[in-house]
Design a protein around this motif. Structure first.
Motif, short mmCIF file in Angstrom:
data_model
loop_
_atom_site.label_atom_id
_atom_site.label_comp_id
_atom_site.label_asym_id
_atom_site.label_seq_id
_atom_site.Cartn_x
_atom_site.Cartn_y
_atom_site.Cartn_z
N LEU A 1 -1.65 -3.34 7.03
CA LEU A 1 -2.27 -2.04 7.30
C LEU A 1 -3.74 -2.04 6.87
N GLU A 2 -4.54 -1.28 7.61
CA GLU A 2 -5.95 -1.09 7.27
C GLU A 2 -6.05 -0.08 6.13
N VAL A 3 -6.90 -0.36 5.16
CA VAL A 3 -7.04 0.53 4.00
C VAL A 3 -8.47 0.50 3.49
N CYS A 4 -8.91 1.64 2.96
CA CYS A 4 -10.20 1.74 2.27
C CYS A 4 -9.93 2.27 0.87
N GLY B 1 -15.20 2.03 -1.83
CA GLY B 1 -15.83 1.87 -0.53
C GLY B 1 -15.44 0.58 0.19
N LYS B 2 -14.73 -0.30 -0.48
CA LYS B 2 -14.29 -1.55 0.16
C LYS B 2 -13.17 -1.24 1.15
N CYS B 3 -13.24 -1.86 2.31
CA CYS B 3 -12.23 -1.65 3.36
C CYS B 3 -11.76 -2.99 3.88
N GLY B 4 -10.54 -3.01 4.36
CA GLY B 4 -10.00 -4.23 4.96
C GLY B 4 -8.53 -4.06 5.26
N ARG B 5 -7.88 -5.20 5.45
CA ARG B 5 -6.46 -5.23 5.78
C ARG B 5 -5.69 -5.76 4.56
N ASN C 1 2.10 -4.79 -9.02
CA ASN C 1 0.97 -4.03 -9.55
C ASN C 1 -0.34 -4.20 -8.81
N THR C 2 -0.38 -5.08 -7.81
CA THR C 2 -1.64 -5.35 -7.12
C THR C 2 -1.46 -5.41 -5.60
N ILE C 3 -2.59 -5.26 -4.92
CA ILE C 3 -2.65 -5.59 -3.50
C ILE C 3 -3.82 -6.54 -3.32
N VAL C 4 -3.72 -7.40 -2.34
CA VAL C 4 -4.83 -8.28 -2.00
C VAL C 4 -5.40 -7.76 -0.69
N LEU D 1 -9.93 -9.64 -1.98
CA LEU D 1 -10.07 -8.97 -3.27
C LEU D 1 -8.70 -8.61 -3.83
N LYS D 2 -8.46 -8.96 -5.08
CA LYS D 2 -7.23 -8.57 -5.76
C LYS D 2 -7.49 -7.24 -6.45
N ILE D 3 -6.70 -6.23 -6.11
CA ILE D 3 -6.96 -4.87 -6.56
C ILE D 3 -5.74 -4.31 -7.28
N LEU D 4 -5.96 -3.77 -8.46
CA LEU D 4 -4.88 -3.09 -9.18
C LEU D 4 -4.53 -1.78 -8.47
N LYS D 5 -3.24 -1.51 -8.35
CA LYS D 5 -2.80 -0.26 -7.73
C LYS D 5 -3.06 0.91 -8.67
N LYS D 6 -2.86 0.68 -9.97
CA LYS D 6 -3.02 1.75 -10.96
C LYS D 6 -4.46 2.28 -10.95
#
Length: 90
Positions: A16-19, A30-34, A41-44, A52-57
Protein backbone atom coordinates in the motif's frame (compact mmCIF):
# COMPACT_ATOMS: atom_id res chain seq x y z
CA UNK A 1 -13.50 -6.87 0.05
CA UNK A 2 -12.64 -3.23 -0.57
CA UNK A 3 -10.23 -1.67 1.92
CA UNK A 4 -11.69 1.20 3.93
CA UNK A 5 -11.06 2.96 7.28
CA UNK A 6 -13.00 0.33 9.24
CA UNK A 7 -11.18 -2.71 7.89
CA UNK A 8 -7.70 -1.46 6.97
CA UNK A 9 -6.26 -2.71 10.25
CA UNK A 10 -7.25 -6.28 9.35
CA UNK A 11 -5.83 -6.24 5.82
CA UNK A 12 -2.36 -6.88 4.53
CA UNK A 13 -0.71 -3.48 4.29
CA UNK A 14 2.39 -4.54 2.34
CA UNK A 15 2.22 -2.90 -1.07
CA UNK A 16 0.00 0.00 0.00
CA UNK A 17 1.01 3.61 -0.65
CA UNK A 18 1.59 5.58 2.56
CA UNK A 19 2.84 8.99 3.69
CA UNK A 20 4.13 9.77 7.16
CA UNK A 21 2.13 12.73 8.42
CA UNK A 22 3.69 12.88 11.90
CA UNK A 23 6.36 10.86 13.69
CA UNK A 24 8.44 10.92 16.86
CA UNK A 25 11.42 11.34 14.51
CA UNK A 26 10.63 14.63 12.70
CA UNK A 27 13.08 13.79 9.89
CA UNK A 28 10.65 11.10 8.69
CA UNK A 29 7.67 13.44 8.37
CA UNK A 30 6.54 13.95 4.80
CA UNK A 31 8.21 10.78 3.50
CA UNK A 32 6.01 8.81 1.10
CA UNK A 33 6.32 5.46 -0.59
CA UNK A 34 5.09 1.89 -0.72
CA UNK A 35 5.20 -0.45 2.28
CA UNK A 36 7.83 -3.05 1.42
CA UNK A 37 7.88 -5.12 4.63
CA UNK A 38 6.24 -5.16 8.06
CA UNK A 39 7.18 -6.56 11.47
CA UNK A 40 5.48 -6.31 14.85
CA UNK A 41 6.86 -2.84 15.60
CA UNK A 42 8.14 -1.49 12.28
CA UNK A 43 7.33 -0.98 8.64
CA UNK A 44 9.86 -0.68 5.84
CA UNK A 45 8.93 2.09 3.45
CA UNK A 46 10.31 1.91 -0.08
CA UNK A 47 10.71 5.40 -1.53
CA UNK A 48 12.09 6.45 -4.91
CA UNK A 49 15.56 6.76 -3.40
CA UNK A 50 15.86 4.17 -0.62
CA UNK A 51 14.20 1.96 1.98
CA UNK A 52 13.40 3.42 5.41
CA UNK A 53 12.75 1.39 8.55
CA UNK A 54 10.06 3.21 10.52
CA UNK A 55 8.75 2.57 14.01
CA UNK A 56 4.96 2.26 14.12
CA UNK A 57 4.80 3.71 17.64
CA UNK A 58 4.20 7.44 17.57
CA UNK A 59 3.53 7.61 13.83
CA UNK A 60 0.52 9.07 12.05
CA UNK A 61 0.21 7.43 8.64
CA UNK A 62 -1.89 8.41 5.64
CA UNK A 63 -2.71 5.43 3.44
CA UNK A 64 -3.81 5.96 -0.15
CA UNK A 65 -6.28 3.29 -1.20
CA UNK A 66 -7.82 3.85 -4.62
CA UNK A 67 -8.68 7.57 -4.48
CA UNK A 68 -9.35 7.55 -0.73
CA UNK A 69 -6.95 8.82 1.94
CA UNK A 70 -7.14 6.92 5.24
CA UNK A 71 -5.33 8.22 8.32
CA UNK A 72 -4.25 5.59 10.86
CA UNK A 73 -2.23 5.92 14.05
CA UNK A 74 0.83 3.70 13.94
CA UNK A 75 0.02 2.53 17.47
CA UNK A 76 -3.10 0.83 16.04
CA UNK A 77 -0.87 -1.22 13.73
CA UNK A 78 1.48 -2.48 16.45
CA UNK A 79 1.46 -6.24 16.52
CA UNK A 80 2.21 -9.05 14.14
CA UNK A 81 0.35 -8.69 10.85
CA UNK A 82 -1.11 -12.20 11.10
CA UNK A 83 -2.46 -11.46 14.59
CA UNK A 84 -4.26 -8.34 13.34
CA UNK A 85 -5.98 -10.46 10.68
CA UNK A 86 -7.07 -13.01 13.31
CA UNK A 87 -8.69 -10.26 15.41
CA UNK A 88 -11.35 -9.68 12.78
CA UNK A 89 -12.94 -12.98 13.77
CA UNK A 90 -13.27 -11.97 17.41
Amino acid sequence: MKINRKNLLYHEIIGLEVCIIKHLDPSLEGKCGRIFYETKNTIVLETDKDKLKILKKGAVLEFRVDSEKIIILGDELIGRPEDRAKNILK
